[in-house]
Structure formats: structure tokens, C-alpha cells
Scaffold this motif. Sequence first.
Motif, mmCIF file in Angstrom:
data_model
loop_
_atom_site.group_PDB
_atom_site.id
_atom_site.type_symbol
_atom_site.label_atom_id
_atom_site.label_comp_id
_atom_site.label_asym_id
_atom_site.label_seq_id
_atom_site.Cartn_x
_atom_site.Cartn_y
_atom_site.Cartn_z
ATOM 1 N N ASP A 27 0.839 -1.305 -0.146
ATOM 2 C CA ASP A 27 0.001 -0.020 0.070
ATOM 3 C C ASP A 27 0.934 1.257 -0.019
ATOM 4 O OD1 ASP A 27 0.747 -0.762 2.478
ATOM 5 O OD2 ASP A 27 -1.213 -0.803 3.323
ATOM 6 N N ASN A 54 -2.606 -4.930 1.017
ATOM 7 C CA ASN A 54 -3.013 -3.502 1.767
ATOM 8 C C ASN A 54 -2.962 -4.226 3.236
ATOM 9 O OD1 ASN A 54 -4.377 -1.614 3.283
ATOM 10 N ND2 ASN A 54 -6.242 -1.618 2.010
ATOM 11 N N THR A 68 -3.532 3.964 3.141
ATOM 12 C CA THR A 68 -4.712 3.146 3.494
ATOM 13 C C THR A 68 -4.770 3.078 5.032
ATOM 14 O OG1 THR A 68 -2.852 1.205 3.380
ATOM 15 C CG2 THR A 68 -4.218 1.632 1.457
ATOM 16 N N GLU A 141 -6.894 -6.762 -5.000
ATOM 17 C CA GLU A 141 -6.362 -6.092 -3.548
ATOM 18 C C GLU A 141 -6.524 -7.155 -2.468
ATOM 19 O OE1 GLU A 141 -7.612 -2.531 -0.465
ATOM 20 O OE2 GLU A 141 -8.159 -2.507 -2.550
#
Length: 185
Positions: A27, A54, A68, A141
Motif C-alpha cells: 500500500d 493492503n 490506506t 487487492e
Amino acid sequence: PHGRAPAMATGVKRTMPDRIVMTYQGDGDLASIGMGEIAAAAARGENITVIFINNTNYGMTGGQMAPTTLPGQKTTSSPNGRDVETQGFPVRVAETLSTLDGTSYVVRRSLQDMKNIRLAKKAIRTAFEAQVRGLGFSLVELLSICPTNWGMAPQDALKWLAENMTPYYPLNDFKVNPAVAEIRI
């Protein structure tokens, strides 16, 4: 190079279109220094696959706040927690990139338990198959833990991911091109 993986992947894919080309980005890399690169590659519909991890922090460089990082989440550079008044809101990458016309497959999965890991594996295989079929840009993701930088035991980190990350970053298929939807994995 940090943030420049989509440009490198584009060059490789364009010079060797028969190759499967992927990037594996965190991220901090993708959603910060690389946001312009990833948005441009997605908008152009580059036929590459991006695996985006992430874990809400710069996990490889000490746990600093990332684009994030969740509101209120503490990091080494935000010891009082992310303050959205001064530091803004987290970036929702999958939702943002799914709005671009060049994307064919954009999904978010989690690595919090075996059921979700199986779904993540299926999504990754689908993204690669979309590339093989020449369907354009794909991004998977993956919500992941970072127990060291979060200061938690792994089991506690898995629980924290489920209770805190998935409500803010819902697991979803944000864009699935009809030709991708026909892929059976």
C-alpha cells in the motif's frame, strides 16, 4: 523501483506480449508514490496483473502511516492515530481504479482465514487468466496483516483485520468485465 512497477510491467508486456506480467505491490508503494503510475496503467488498460497487498502501513520500512491507514489507527508516524482532519481519509484503491474504463477485473479479498484465502487464490487465478485472454488491466487487492508493526500477536492481528479493516475496505468484486465473468476457475 518503488512506485514504478506498473511502468516496468508495461514496458515488459509491450515488448514481450506473450509473457504473463504481474506486479506485487504494497500500500505504501502503490497507493502513495505509485498512485500516478497505477492509475495511468489502469486507465490505458495495460494487459497486466497487479497483486496489491493492503496492510494499512509501510510494513517494510518501520510501520509508518500509509495512504490506506485507517482513521484512528496508530502507526510509528501517527502515534495518536490517523487524524482525518489533518491527514485526510484513507485511499480506497479498488473502488477508485474500478471507475477507469481500462480496467477489466478489480476485486478485493482478505487473507484472514482459510475460506477467504481460497477466495483470494481464485481471484488471483482469474486475474491471470484475464491477462492470458488479453482482457486488459486486472487488480486483486488483498487485505493482509502486519502483526509486527501493529504490535499484536498474529491471531490478534487476524481478528483486528476482520473487525476493523473489512468494514472500511469491504470485500467485493468492484469491476468484472463480462468476458472475465465467463472465466471458470
